[in-house]
Design a protein around this motif. Structure first.
Motif, short mmCIF file in Angstrom:
data_model
loop_
_atom_site.label_atom_id
_atom_site.label_comp_id
_atom_site.label_asym_id
_atom_site.label_seq_id
_atom_site.Cartn_x
_atom_site.Cartn_y
_atom_site.Cartn_z
N PHE A 160 0.81 -0.72 -0.16
CA PHE A 160 0.30 -0.46 0.42
C PHE A 160 0.48 1.05 -0.15
N MET A 161 1.73 1.28 0.46
CA MET A 161 2.49 2.28 1.15
C MET A 161 3.37 2.97 -0.30
N PHE A 162 3.80 1.82 -1.00
CA PHE A 162 4.80 1.50 -2.34
C PHE A 162 4.00 2.04 -3.30
N VAL A 163 2.31 1.90 -3.68
CA VAL A 163 1.63 3.01 -4.48
C VAL A 163 1.23 4.10 -3.42
N LEU A 164 0.93 4.23 -3.16
CA LEU A 164 0.67 5.64 -2.68
C LEU A 164 1.82 6.64 -2.79
N ILE A 165 3.12 6.54 -2.78
CA ILE A 165 4.05 6.96 -2.45
C ILE A 165 4.26 7.53 -4.30
N LEU A 166 4.33 6.29 -4.52
CA LEU A 166 4.35 6.24 -6.38
C LEU A 166 3.82 7.30 -6.80
N LEU A 167 1.81 6.90 -6.26
CA LEU A 167 0.63 7.80 -6.94
C LEU A 167 1.44 9.68 -7.18
N LEU A 168 1.80 9.49 -5.95
CA LEU A 168 2.78 10.96 -4.84
C LEU A 168 3.39 11.34 -6.26
N VAL A 169 4.01 11.14 -6.42
CA VAL A 169 5.33 11.48 -7.25
C VAL A 169 5.04 11.62 -8.82
N ILE A 170 4.41 10.92 -9.05
CA ILE A 170 3.94 10.41 -10.62
C ILE A 170 2.89 11.67 -10.86
N PHE A 171 1.77 11.62 -9.68
CA PHE A 171 0.62 12.83 -10.89
C PHE A 171 0.87 13.84 -9.70
N GLY A 172 2.23 14.02 -8.63
CA GLY A 172 2.14 15.71 -7.85
C GLY A 172 1.15 15.24 -6.78
N ARG A 173 2.31 15.85 -5.47
CA ARG A 173 2.23 15.91 -4.15
C ARG A 173 1.19 17.03 -4.02
N SER A 174 -0.21 16.49 -3.86
CA SER A 174 -1.67 16.76 -3.51
C SER A 174 -2.04 16.27 -2.44
N LEU A 175 -3.39 17.26 -2.19
CA LEU A 175 -4.17 16.70 -1.18
C LEU A 175 -4.91 15.98 -1.56
N LEU A 176 -6.15 16.08 -2.97
CA LEU A 176 -6.90 15.12 -3.23
C LEU A 176 -5.93 13.80 -3.87
N MET A 177 -4.94 13.83 -4.27
CA MET A 177 -3.92 12.36 -4.64
C MET A 177 -3.88 12.18 -3.24
N LEU A 178 -3.69 12.44 -1.67
CA LEU A 178 -3.81 11.58 -1.48
C LEU A 178 -4.60 11.54 -0.89
N PHE A 179 -6.15 11.90 -1.09
CA PHE A 179 -7.68 11.64 -1.03
C PHE A 179 -7.36 10.01 -1.44
N ILE A 180 -6.66 10.38 -2.84
CA ILE A 180 -7.70 9.11 -4.06
C ILE A 180 -6.83 7.74 -3.45
N GLY A 181 -5.29 8.14 -2.84
CA GLY A 181 -3.87 7.10 -2.31
C GLY A 181 -5.11 6.44 -1.66
N ILE A 182 -5.43 7.17 -0.27
CA ILE A 182 -5.93 6.51 0.86
C ILE A 182 -6.44 5.85 0.62
N GLY A 183 -7.88 6.19 -0.32
CA GLY A 183 -9.13 5.13 -0.61
C GLY A 183 -8.40 4.10 -1.23
N LEU A 184 -7.85 4.35 -1.64
CA LEU A 184 -7.86 2.73 -3.43
C LEU A 184 -7.48 1.63 -1.75
N ILE A 185 -7.32 1.55 -0.53
CA ILE A 185 -6.81 0.78 -0.10
C ILE A 185 -7.89 0.48 1.35
N SER A 186 -7.84 1.13 1.72
CA SER A 186 -8.23 1.60 3.22
C SER A 186 -9.70 0.82 3.17
N TRP A 187 -10.61 0.38 2.45
CA TRP A 187 -12.08 -0.20 2.17
C TRP A 187 -11.50 -1.46 2.37
#
Length: 308
Positions: free
Chosen positions: A152-179
């Motif tokens: 999970f953490m690897f995917v989240l860090i990868l998303l933030l690096v590729i698509f930019g460090r923003s609050l929206l991407m942080l929500f999307i990254g956490i929401g992908l796996i938390s459910w």
């Protein structure tokens, strides 16, 4: 004056029907008897008041820079009620009280919104999978297993690096796996509930499966959902704080408790900061986590039918 026969009065008392109690009424009474849980709930209320009302008390904006400290020694802005810097200033001369208020508010919002999305998606997904059963259940659960096997953490860090460090991407990254965890819990409970008499009666009267899931199964999952959501909030806060501590989370001018802890720790370790730059945000971070854990533990005990 007529005397009442004690035996007759005892028989009347024995045959008098006892007033029924609902699950939520009984749970509330047992939760309030849990001193640790009630104290933690009071702490959460105080933290929420600080996060959402502290801005009215702060004398400086969160990005306010005291130029009298710049070039001299910004870390010497000690906590003082006279100057209005209640928590002192950070290394850049900004008011730490106002920034801690914003960081606490943002961390709470991330935890609450992230857990709310995870609970809604996970509950519906797990309830549908458990109720339909068969091949549909097998396919849906295999998808969950595959997603849970991904770091999970690897995917989240990868998303933030590729698509930019923003609050929206942080929500999307956490929401992908938390459910995913909630989906498995909801599915297991649904397998038990769908064999109950009220579900069979609804099927016999021709109620559609989606209506049965939403009106009969999901409401009976509320107890475990509330407990899981309470325990999921601190997990979301820890995820966000860890990412922000690495410098990949919330970016300036916004801040969170993880960012403040990272900045304060680096200043203290490098010898250019004062202890309060780390201690104040760290205190609110630890207090928030422990309060949510104690409240979740109290709710779990209060809603456990075996303890009724």
């Amino acid at each position: 004056m007529a005397l009442t026969d004690p035996a007759t009065e005892a028989s009347r008392t024995a045959t008098r029907p006892e007033k029924g109690r609902s699950l939520w009424t009984d749970a509330r009474r047992r939760f309030l008897r849990n001193r640790a849980a009630t104290a933690a709930l009071a702490v959460l209320v105080l933290i929420a008041i600080f996060a959402f009302g502290g801005g009215f008390v702060a004398q400086y904006e969160r990005d306010y820079v005291d130029f009298t400290l710049i070039g001299i020694n910004a870390s010497k802005g000690v906590p003082s009620f006279e100057t209005g810097h209640y928590f002192g200033t950070d290394a850049e001369g900004r008011d730490l009280f106002a920034r801690t208020v914003q960081g606490t508010r943002l961390s709470l919002l991330i935890g609450i919104v992230g857990s709310l999305v995870a609970v809604v998606v996970g509950t519906l997904y797990g309830a549908i999978s458990g109720y339909l059963g068969g091949r549909v259940d097998s396919v849906m659960m295999r998808i969950v297993d595959i997603l849970m096997s991904i770091p999970f953490m690897f995917v989240l860090i990868l998303l933030l690096v590729i698509f930019g460090r923003s609050l929206l991407m942080l929500f999307i990254g956490i929401g992908l796996i938390s459910w995913l965890g909630m989906a498995r819990i909801a599915r297991g409970q649904t397998l038990t509930i769908k064999n109950k008499e009220f579900v069979e009666a609804a099927i016999a009267t021709g109620v559609r499966p989606l209506t049965i899931i939403l009106r009969h199964i999901v409401p009976n999952l509320l107890g475990i959902v509330v407990v899981y959501a309470t325990l999921l909030i601190p997990e979301m806060i820890i995820y966000e704080s860890f990412i922000s501590f690495l410098g990949l989370g919330v970016q300036e001018p916004n801040t969170s408790l993880g960012s403040l802890i990272s900045s304060g720790a680096s200043q203290v370790l490098n010898g250019g900061g004062e202890p309060w730059q780390l201690y104040f945000p760290l205190f609110f971070f630890v207090a928030t986590l422990f309060a949510f854990f104690f409240v979740g533990d109290g709710l779990r005990d209060a809603l456990d039918p075996k303890d009724r």
